[in-house]
Motif scaffolding. Structure first.
Motif, mmCIF file in Angstrom:
data_model
loop_
_atom_site.group_PDB
_atom_site.id
_atom_site.type_symbol
_atom_site.label_atom_id
_atom_site.label_comp_id
_atom_site.label_asym_id
_atom_site.label_seq_id
_atom_site.Cartn_x
_atom_site.Cartn_y
_atom_site.Cartn_z
ATOM 1 N N ILE A 7 19.594 10.049 6.005
ATOM 2 C CA ILE A 7 19.703 8.844 5.186
ATOM 3 C C ILE A 7 18.938 7.689 5.830
ATOM 4 C CG2 ILE A 7 21.310 7.090 4.340
ATOM 5 C CD1 ILE A 7 23.337 9.401 3.954
ATOM 6 N N PHE A 8 19.103 7.494 7.143
ATOM 7 C CA PHE A 8 18.381 6.420 7.821
ATOM 8 C C PHE A 8 16.874 6.671 7.796
ATOM 9 C CE2 PHE A 8 22.092 4.908 10.686
ATOM 10 C CZ PHE A 8 22.620 4.210 9.611
ATOM 11 N N GLY A 9 16.457 7.916 7.859
ATOM 12 C CA GLY A 9 15.038 8.231 7.741
ATOM 13 C C GLY A 9 14.498 7.849 6.374
ATOM 14 N N LEU A 10 15.276 8.111 5.331
ATOM 15 C CA LEU A 10 14.855 7.723 3.980
ATOM 16 C C LEU A 10 14.775 6.199 3.841
ATOM 17 C CD1 LEU A 10 16.841 10.248 1.776
ATOM 18 C CD2 LEU A 10 14.375 10.139 2.107
ATOM 19 N N VAL A 11 15.720 5.478 4.436
ATOM 20 C CA VAL A 11 15.682 4.012 4.398
ATOM 21 C C VAL A 11 14.425 3.505 5.091
ATOM 22 C CG1 VAL A 11 16.822 1.918 5.215
ATOM 23 C CG2 VAL A 11 18.168 3.737 4.185
ATOM 24 N N ALA A 12 14.051 4.133 6.215
ATOM 25 C CA ALA A 12 12.828 3.734 6.917
ATOM 26 C C ALA A 12 11.593 3.990 6.060
ATOM 27 C CB ALA A 12 12.721 4.474 8.247
ATOM 28 N N GLY A 18 8.074 -0.424 0.736
ATOM 29 C CA GLY A 18 8.285 -1.817 0.352
ATOM 30 C C GLY A 18 7.332 -2.762 1.054
ATOM 31 N N THR A 19 6.991 -2.448 2.300
ATOM 32 C CA THR A 19 6.027 -3.268 3.026
ATOM 33 C C THR A 19 4.672 -3.242 2.338
ATOM 34 O OG1 THR A 19 7.168 -2.839 5.100
ATOM 35 C CG2 THR A 19 4.909 -3.614 5.259
ATOM 36 N N TYR A 20 4.236 -2.063 1.948
ATOM 37 C CA TYR A 20 2.959 -1.930 1.244
ATOM 38 C C TYR A 20 2.976 -2.719 -0.066
ATOM 39 C CZ TYR A 20 -0.789 0.122 -1.481
ATOM 40 O OH TYR A 20 -1.884 0.293 -2.273
ATOM 41 N N GLN A 21 4.059 -2.596 -0.823
ATOM 42 C CA GLN A 21 4.134 -3.312 -2.092
ATOM 43 C C GLN A 21 4.182 -4.823 -1.885
ATOM 44 O OE1 GLN A 21 7.527 -1.585 -4.012
ATOM 45 N NE2 GLN A 21 6.349 0.126 -4.852
ATOM 46 N N SER A 22 4.868 -5.265 -0.835
ATOM 47 C CA SER A 22 4.936 -6.709 -0.562
ATOM 48 C C SER A 22 3.583 -7.261 -0.139
ATOM 49 C CB SER A 22 5.969 -6.986 0.523
ATOM 50 O OG SER A 22 7.263 -6.655 0.072
ATOM 51 N N PHE A 23 2.819 -6.472 0.634
ATOM 52 C CA PHE A 23 1.459 -6.892 0.980
ATOM 53 C C PHE A 23 0.610 -7.021 -0.281
ATOM 54 C CE2 PHE A 23 1.702 -5.500 5.567
ATOM 55 C CZ PHE A 23 1.353 -6.738 6.084
ATOM 56 N N ASN A 27 3.770 -11.234 -0.815
ATOM 57 C CA ASN A 27 5.121 -11.758 -0.658
ATOM 58 C C ASN A 27 5.479 -11.717 0.825
ATOM 59 O OD1 ASN A 27 7.784 -12.414 -0.780
ATOM 60 N ND2 ASN A 27 8.399 -10.701 -2.083
ATOM 61 N N LEU A 28 5.375 -12.851 1.504
ATOM 62 C CA LEU A 28 5.556 -12.903 2.955
ATOM 63 C C LEU A 28 6.991 -12.580 3.375
ATOM 64 C CD1 LEU A 28 4.318 -13.446 5.690
ATOM 65 C CD2 LEU A 28 4.895 -15.856 5.398
ATOM 66 N N LEU A 29 7.978 -13.111 2.681
ATOM 67 C CA LEU A 29 9.370 -12.851 3.037
ATOM 68 C C LEU A 29 9.708 -11.370 2.847
ATOM 69 C CD1 LEU A 29 11.946 -14.194 4.020
ATOM 70 C CD2 LEU A 29 12.580 -14.572 1.633
ATOM 71 N N GLY A 30 9.183 -10.765 1.801
ATOM 72 C CA GLY A 30 9.385 -9.332 1.588
ATOM 73 C C GLY A 30 8.761 -8.498 2.686
ATOM 74 N N VAL A 31 7.588 -8.914 3.151
ATOM 75 C CA VAL A 31 6.926 -8.203 4.252
ATOM 76 C C VAL A 31 7.770 -8.277 5.513
ATOM 77 C CG1 VAL A 31 4.929 -8.231 5.797
ATOM 78 C CG2 VAL A 31 4.587 -8.485 3.347
ATOM 79 N N VAL A 35 9.338 -4.899 7.071
ATOM 80 C CA VAL A 35 8.887 -4.469 8.396
ATOM 81 C C VAL A 35 10.074 -4.361 9.345
ATOM 82 C CG1 VAL A 35 7.564 -5.210 10.426
ATOM 83 C CG2 VAL A 35 6.512 -5.251 8.178
ATOM 84 N N GLY A 36 11.002 -5.307 9.255
ATOM 85 C CA GLY A 36 12.205 -5.238 10.081
ATOM 86 C C GLY A 36 13.041 -4.007 9.773
ATOM 87 N N THR A 37 13.205 -3.705 8.505
ATOM 88 C CA THR A 37 13.954 -2.518 8.100
ATOM 89 C C THR A 37 13.271 -1.256 8.600
ATOM 90 O OG1 THR A 37 14.773 -3.625 6.122
ATOM 91 C CG2 THR A 37 14.801 -1.223 6.111
ATOM 92 N N PHE A 38 11.964 -1.186 8.417
ATOM 93 C CA PHE A 38 11.220 -0.012 8.874
ATOM 94 C C PHE A 38 11.321 0.150 10.383
ATOM 95 C CE2 PHE A 38 7.150 1.745 10.421
ATOM 96 C CZ PHE A 38 7.295 3.032 9.922
ATOM 97 N N ALA A 39 11.203 -0.948 11.114
ATOM 98 C CA ALA A 39 11.242 -0.872 12.578
ATOM 99 C C ALA A 39 12.616 -0.447 13.089
ATOM 100 C CB ALA A 39 10.847 -2.224 13.172
#
Length: 59
Positions: A7-12, A18-23, A27-31, A35-39
């Motif tokens: 589950i945590f792997g899927l969230v990552a 989501g980072t790609y879509q925010s770029f 959308n800076l706040l989304g990025v 990125v924090g979630t992925f990290a």
């Protein structure tokens, strides 16, 4: 722990998507949050696999 790691792997993975879509939407706040979630979730998943192996050893 096995299912939680999946589950945590899927969230990552979703954080990376989501980072790609925010770029793309500039959308800076989304990025920042994606990125924090992925990290965080990605680091937890990788370290769990390194410590316990995959599939994890049972006692």
């Amino acid at each position: 722990m096995n299912l939680l790691m999946v589950i945590f792997g899927l969230v990552a993975i979703f954080g990376a998507i989501g980072t790609y879509q925010s770029f793309k939407e500039k959308n800076l706040l989304g990025v920042v949050f994606n990125v924090g979630t992925f990290a965080i979730f990605g680091w937890f998943t990788v370290m769990t696999i390194l410590k316990h192996g995959y599939p994890p050893a049972l006692h």
